[in-house]
Scaffold this motif. Sequence first.
Motif, short mmCIF file in Angstrom:
data_model
loop_
_atom_site.label_atom_id
_atom_site.label_comp_id
_atom_site.label_asym_id
_atom_site.label_seq_id
_atom_site.Cartn_x
_atom_site.Cartn_y
_atom_site.Cartn_z
N GLN A 47 8.64 -9.68 -2.93
CA GLN A 47 8.00 -8.71 -4.14
C GLN A 47 8.62 -7.41 -4.06
OE1 GLN A 47 4.00 -9.36 -3.18
NE2 GLN A 47 4.37 -11.88 -3.10
N ALA A 48 8.64 -6.70 -5.36
CA ALA A 48 9.34 -5.70 -5.82
C ALA A 48 7.24 -4.77 -6.53
CB ALA A 48 10.33 -5.57 -6.94
N GLN A 49 7.07 -3.57 -6.24
CA GLN A 49 5.61 -3.17 -6.80
C GLN A 49 5.89 -2.25 -5.99
OE1 GLN A 49 3.46 -5.42 -3.30
NE2 GLN A 49 2.04 -5.83 -5.23
N LYS A 50 5.20 -1.69 -7.93
CA LYS A 50 5.32 0.57 -8.13
C LYS A 50 3.92 0.26 -8.78
CE LYS A 50 7.99 4.30 -9.09
NZ LYS A 50 9.06 5.49 -9.00
N THR A 51 2.93 0.89 -8.62
CA THR A 51 1.98 1.57 -9.38
C THR A 51 2.99 1.86 -11.55
OG1 THR A 51 0.55 2.23 -7.96
CG2 THR A 51 0.32 3.29 -10.24
N GLY A 52 2.42 0.70 -12.49
CA GLY A 52 2.68 1.75 -13.36
C GLY A 52 3.58 0.37 -14.10
N TYR A 53 4.00 -0.61 -13.23
CA TYR A 53 5.31 -1.71 -13.98
C TYR A 53 4.89 -2.90 -13.34
CZ TYR A 53 8.57 1.89 -13.99
OH TYR A 53 8.80 3.82 -14.25
#
Length: 496
Positions: A80-86
Motif C-alpha cells: 500500500q502507498a498512502q498520502k494525505t490528499g491522494y
Amino acid sequence: MNLFRQFIFIVLIVSVIACSEDTVDNYGTGVITGKVVLEGDNSPLENVKVSTSPSSTTVFSDENGDFILNEIVEGDYSVQAQKTGYITGVEGATLKAGQTINVIFELQTETANNKQPSAPELLFPEDEATNQELEIQFAWNSVDKEGDELTYKLELKNSVNSDVITIEDIKDTLYTISELNYGYKYFWQVSASDSINGPVLSKVQTFKTKPLPAYGYVFVREIDGNNVIFSIDEEGNENQLTSSALNSFRPKLNARGNKVAFYRTVSGMTQLFTMDLDGSNLKQLTKSIPANSINNEEIGFCWADRDAAIIYPNFENLFKININGGDSQLIYTAQSGRYIMDAAQSLDRSKIAVLETNISGYEGSVYVVDASGALLTTVISGVKGAVGGVDISIDGNKVLYTHDISEFENENQRMLNSKVFLYDIALGTATNISDNKPNGTNDTDPSFSANEAAILLVNAPNNNTNATTATTVEIEEDNTPGGREALVENSKMPSQ
C-alpha cells in the motif's frame, strides 16, 4: 520398559529439536523496491507511506518518489502507498527468497474521481431573442452532483466590432450588464467551474437589442455641477448619453444624424469628442491643441467637410481636425486682440461664418470667409451688447446669430434682451426671429433644424438663473418667424 521409556524420550527430543528449527530464520527473505508518482504527468511523490499486508516494514518515499522494503519474508503481500490528499494505491506482490521485485504506484488525487458540473443552460435572454433592452439580467443554470461550489464566466461578443465583454468569478447564476448598444446582435456564452475540473462551456446563444430610436434632437442638462448630454426621440423620451460625473457640453449632430460631436473637460482642458447616438464608440479627437477661448463653456464648433472633419477655435485661431483625430490644421486667424468664439461651415465647404469678440466678450463681429480665410461678408460688427451664435444654412446664403439689443455690457457678460437674427447674405438684411419671445428673457444658441424649416434656440430669464428651455421657432418662406414652441425645460445647447 526401560527400553520403551528411552525410545519415547528420544522421540520427544527429536520433536523438540524439529519444532525449535521451525522459526522465521528458516524462511527466506527478499526485497521490495518501487516508485510513487502522480498519475498523468508521472512526477515523483515524496513522503508517501509504503507498507504491506501482512504487516512488515513501513517506509516513506524519498524526493524522487523511490522506496525500498528490505528483508521481507517471502510470501504473498498487498503493498500500500498512502498520502494525505491522494487515493491510496494498492499493488499485489509475490516475493520469493532472495528475490527483489519492483512495484510502481501511480497515485490519483482525492478529487480525481470528482465529476464536472453540467454544462450551463442559458435561460435569458432566449436564443435569437430580439428587441432586447440595453440593460439585461442574464440568467443560466448549472448543476454539480457532488455539491461543489461553482463559479461562472460570462462572455459577450457582438457582430459589429471586436469588443468583448468578459465577467469572471461570478458566484450567482444571474448577472446584469448595462450600456449595451442599440441594434447590435450579441453572442453570449457561460462557463462553469468547480475549481477541480476544467471549465465546462455552455452552447453559444444570440440576441439582438432594440433598434436605435428616431431622435428628435440632443441637448444638455446640468446635473450635480456637470453638463450632461441627452437625446430625445420623436415621442419625447429622453436618453442620457454621457455620465453625470463628467462635464460634457455643446453637442452637435452631424448632417447624417448618426454621430454626435461635443466638448468634454479633461484635466482642465476642453477637448473634442465624438460618439454614436446611443453614447457608444466614444473617441477623443483633440489632444495637443484643445479648444480654448475667453469663456470655454460658450465656445462653439461645427461639423465640416461633409462630416469628415470638425472646425473649432483656439483663442485667435480656427483649426480643423479630421474626425479620425490627428494633427489639427490652422485655417483662419483673427486680427490681434480678437478671439474666435464660434464657427459654422456651409455644406459645399465654400463659406465659413466666424464669430469674434474682444477679450471682454464684447465688440462682437460675425464674418463670412471663404475656405482660404478671405473675407466675403460682414454680417454684423461695431455694435454694443453681446453678439453670439453662429450657424450657417446648407447653401451658405443665410447666417444665424444673436445680439443683445439692450446694448447692456458689464464684467459678468449679463444680457438683458438677446434676440436671434436671420441674416440673408444676398439681400444684406437681418430679420428678428425673437419678436414673440417672452419679455425679460434672452434667446441664445441658435441653430438651424435638420430641414431648415425651424430654428432651435435656448430661452432663459435674463437674471442668469438656470431655468433654461430648449425652444423651436418655425421659419416662414419670407424668413419671418412663425410658431414658437417650448421643447423641454431645464435644457440648453440643443442641436438637431
